[in-house]
Design a protein around this motif. Structure first.
Motif, mmCIF file in Angstrom:
data_model
loop_
_atom_site.group_PDB
_atom_site.id
_atom_site.type_symbol
_atom_site.label_atom_id
_atom_site.label_comp_id
_atom_site.label_asym_id
_atom_site.label_seq_id
_atom_site.Cartn_x
_atom_site.Cartn_y
_atom_site.Cartn_z
ATOM 1 N N ALA A 1 18.962 3.081 -1.208
ATOM 2 C CA ALA A 1 17.545 2.987 -1.551
ATOM 3 C C ALA A 1 16.712 2.591 -0.333
ATOM 4 N N LEU A 2 15.560 3.221 -0.210
ATOM 5 C CA LEU A 2 14.591 2.874 0.838
ATOM 6 C C LEU A 2 13.208 2.839 0.188
ATOM 7 N N LYS A 3 12.680 1.639 0.028
ATOM 8 C CA LYS A 3 11.373 1.459 -0.607
ATOM 9 C C LYS A 3 10.327 1.128 0.448
ATOM 10 N N ILE A 4 9.239 1.898 0.452
ATOM 11 C CA ILE A 4 8.138 1.650 1.378
ATOM 12 C C ILE A 4 7.034 0.939 0.611
ATOM 13 N N ILE A 5 6.554 -0.172 1.165
ATOM 14 C CA ILE A 5 5.654 -1.079 0.461
ATOM 15 C C ILE A 5 4.260 -1.052 1.095
ATOM 16 N N SER A 6 3.244 -0.773 0.273
ATOM 17 C CA SER A 6 1.876 -0.746 0.804
ATOM 18 C C SER A 6 1.229 -2.130 0.802
ATOM 19 N N GLY A 7 1.682 -3.019 -0.089
ATOM 20 C CA GLY A 7 1.141 -4.380 -0.128
ATOM 21 C C GLY A 7 0.574 -4.738 -1.482
ATOM 22 N N LEU A 8 0.944 -5.917 -1.986
ATOM 23 C CA LEU A 8 0.545 -6.350 -3.319
ATOM 24 C C LEU A 8 -0.967 -6.447 -3.473
ATOM 25 N N GLN A 9 -1.684 -6.822 -2.413
ATOM 26 C CA GLN A 9 -3.139 -6.973 -2.486
ATOM 27 C C GLN A 9 -3.873 -5.832 -1.796
ATOM 28 N N ASN A 10 -3.161 -4.787 -1.431
ATOM 29 C CA ASN A 10 -3.775 -3.666 -0.721
ATOM 30 C C ASN A 10 -4.364 -2.671 -1.713
ATOM 31 N N LEU A 11 -5.670 -2.714 -1.886
ATOM 32 C CA LEU A 11 -6.364 -1.806 -2.796
ATOM 33 C C LEU A 11 -7.140 -0.729 -2.049
ATOM 34 N N ASP A 12 -6.882 -0.594 -0.749
ATOM 35 C CA ASP A 12 -7.526 0.426 0.081
ATOM 36 C C ASP A 12 -6.911 1.785 -0.248
ATOM 37 N N ARG A 13 -7.636 2.612 -0.969
ATOM 38 C CA ARG A 13 -7.098 3.886 -1.447
ATOM 39 C C ARG A 13 -6.630 4.781 -0.298
ATOM 40 N N GLU A 14 -7.373 4.784 0.794
ATOM 41 C CA GLU A 14 -7.004 5.633 1.924
ATOM 42 C C GLU A 14 -5.688 5.183 2.544
ATOM 43 N N ASN A 15 -5.551 3.877 2.734
ATOM 44 C CA ASN A 15 -4.311 3.354 3.305
ATOM 45 C C ASN A 15 -3.143 3.557 2.355
ATOM 46 N N VAL A 16 -3.351 3.286 1.077
ATOM 47 C CA VAL A 16 -2.283 3.475 0.097
ATOM 48 C C VAL A 16 -1.855 4.935 0.057
ATOM 49 N N ALA A 17 -2.827 5.849 0.093
ATOM 50 C CA ALA A 17 -2.498 7.276 0.092
ATOM 51 C C ALA A 17 -1.661 7.638 1.315
ATOM 52 N N SER A 18 -1.990 7.057 2.458
ATOM 53 C CA SER A 18 -1.228 7.334 3.680
ATOM 54 C C SER A 18 0.198 6.794 3.571
ATOM 55 N N VAL A 19 0.335 5.580 3.026
ATOM 56 C CA VAL A 19 1.661 4.988 2.879
ATOM 57 C C VAL A 19 2.509 5.810 1.904
ATOM 58 N N VAL A 20 1.919 6.226 0.799
ATOM 59 C CA VAL A 20 2.640 7.034 -0.191
ATOM 60 C C VAL A 20 3.058 8.366 0.424
ATOM 61 N N THR A 21 2.161 8.989 1.156
ATOM 62 C CA THR A 21 2.474 10.258 1.808
ATOM 63 C C THR A 21 3.594 10.084 2.826
ATOM 64 N N ALA A 22 3.531 8.985 3.583
ATOM 65 C CA ALA A 22 4.572 8.721 4.579
ATOM 66 C C ALA A 22 5.924 8.507 3.919
ATOM 67 N N ALA A 23 5.934 7.774 2.814
ATOM 68 C CA ALA A 23 7.187 7.555 2.076
ATOM 69 C C ALA A 23 7.751 8.881 1.592
ATOM 70 N N ASP A 24 6.878 9.720 1.065
ATOM 71 C CA ASP A 24 7.297 11.017 0.524
ATOM 72 C C ASP A 24 7.832 11.940 1.621
ATOM 73 N N LYS A 25 7.092 12.040 2.711
ATOM 74 C CA LYS A 25 7.457 12.974 3.786
ATOM 75 C C LYS A 25 8.528 12.413 4.714
ATOM 76 N N GLY A 26 8.654 11.080 4.735
ATOM 77 C CA GLY A 26 9.578 10.467 5.689
ATOM 78 C C GLY A 26 10.988 10.265 5.186
ATOM 79 N N GLY A 27 11.229 10.498 3.893
ATOM 80 C CA GLY A 27 12.584 10.384 3.386
ATOM 81 C C GLY A 27 12.889 9.111 2.618
ATOM 82 N N ALA A 28 11.853 8.391 2.151
ATOM 83 C CA ALA A 28 12.082 7.202 1.323
ATOM 84 C C ALA A 28 12.533 7.618 -0.068
ATOM 85 N N THR A 29 13.064 6.670 -0.821
ATOM 86 C CA THR A 29 13.477 6.941 -2.199
ATOM 87 C C THR A 29 12.514 6.337 -3.218
#
Length: 304
Positions: free
Chosen positions: A64-92
């Protein structure tokens, strides 16, 4: 009633913790908005149970590889980037703040299981209704920065309440690094008894490397690696090693006994999605030995 935190009292801390939504107050669990009502209860439980098995598969296979954007991170742009990176980078898995709109955003960007983090069990229900497949009591870094720490009893009570509200959803709980290592192990054992699916470790915030480069990266990861080693030998459920990890130290976590790794600031603090993808890929590759690496010990043995 026991207070939910022990810290210097300040307006910012109170705002962060939302005391008017204390998860241990009984009235919250009967609030109408907190019920899953899209499907009959039996159907919902069956679907969540099936998802639970699917979500935990990578942990059971120790990859398992979990990428974490942050419990208090409500920045939609940053969260979208982190989610995209997890998806494209090979996270589970990808872990985001417990917000229904962020969940909808995340599932529009990836087919990876979306985990939501909070310290308020009541917040999990709308996020699960929005599509989150895993919940996490943890990722406490932003609270430590505000001077808020959590006791073992508080974590245990939050866990019991979360499991009562969501008996069929995959549940991960972070054991605070502020506890001594023997107490971390004891809490992990109690959490296992409460039906927790994954124990997450931490320690990056308490680590202050004295060296730079690779040695510094190893020093940074030492507390969470020590916790993963100790806890994984005391419980039967998967342990996720998180906090302060890098491509250098992620493989060490698996060797120490972890079933997966969680990575936050090494990814979410980068400036653009391309850099984030590259970092996730680097960590994912470090967890997947190449054929050459797998054959190397045999070759060395044959050359003796």
């Amino acid at each position: 009633m026991q207070t939910l935190f022990c810290s210097p009292s300040s307006s910012s801390s109170l705002a962060i913790f939302k005391l008017n939504q204390n998860p241990l107050l009984p009235h919250l669990v009967s609030t109408p908005r907190l019920t899953l009502k899209r499907r009959p209860a039996s159907t919902t439980r069956a679907l969540l149970s099936a998802h639970r098995e699917s979500v935990l598969k990578d942990f059971q296979e120790r990859r398992a590889l979990k990428i974490i954007s942050g419990l208090q991170n409500l920045d939609r742009e940053n969260v979208a980037s982190v989610v995209t990176a997890a998806d494209k980078g090979g996270a589970t898995h990808v872990d985001i703040a417990c917000d229904a709109e962020l969940v909808k955003l995340a599932i529009s960007l990836t087919s990876l299981p979306v985990c939501v983090s909070s310290v308020d069990p009541a917040e999990f229900l709308p996020a699960v209704e929005a599509g989150a497949l895993m919940v996490e009591i943890g990722n406490y870094d932003s609270f430590y920065e505000a001077g808020i720490i959590f006791s073992a009893d508080q974590i245990l009570n939050l866990t019991k309440e979360t499991r009562r509200l969501l008996p069929s959803v995959a549940l991960s709980v972070t054991v605070p690094h502020t506890l001594g290592l023997p107490d971390q192990v004891k809490l992990a054992e109690l959490l296992e008894q409460e039906g927790v699916d994954v124990i997450q470790t931490e320690g990056g915030k308490c680590s202050h490397p004295s060296k730079s480069g690779i040695l510094g990266l190893i020093e940074k990861a030492a507390p969470t690696l020590a916790a993963a080693y100790s806890i994984s030998r005391a419980v039967k459920i998967p342990v996720m090693c998180s906090s302060g990890l890098s491509a250098v130290t992620a493989p060490m976590a698996i060797t120490a006994g972890a079933a997966g790794v969680g990575v936050g600031s090494a990814v979410n603090k980068l400036n653009d999605v391309v850099a984030m993808i590259a970092e996730v890929r680097s960590i994912a590759d470090s967890l997947t030995p190449s054929a050459a690496q797998l054959s190397r010990p045999n070759s060395a043995f044959l050359n003796l």
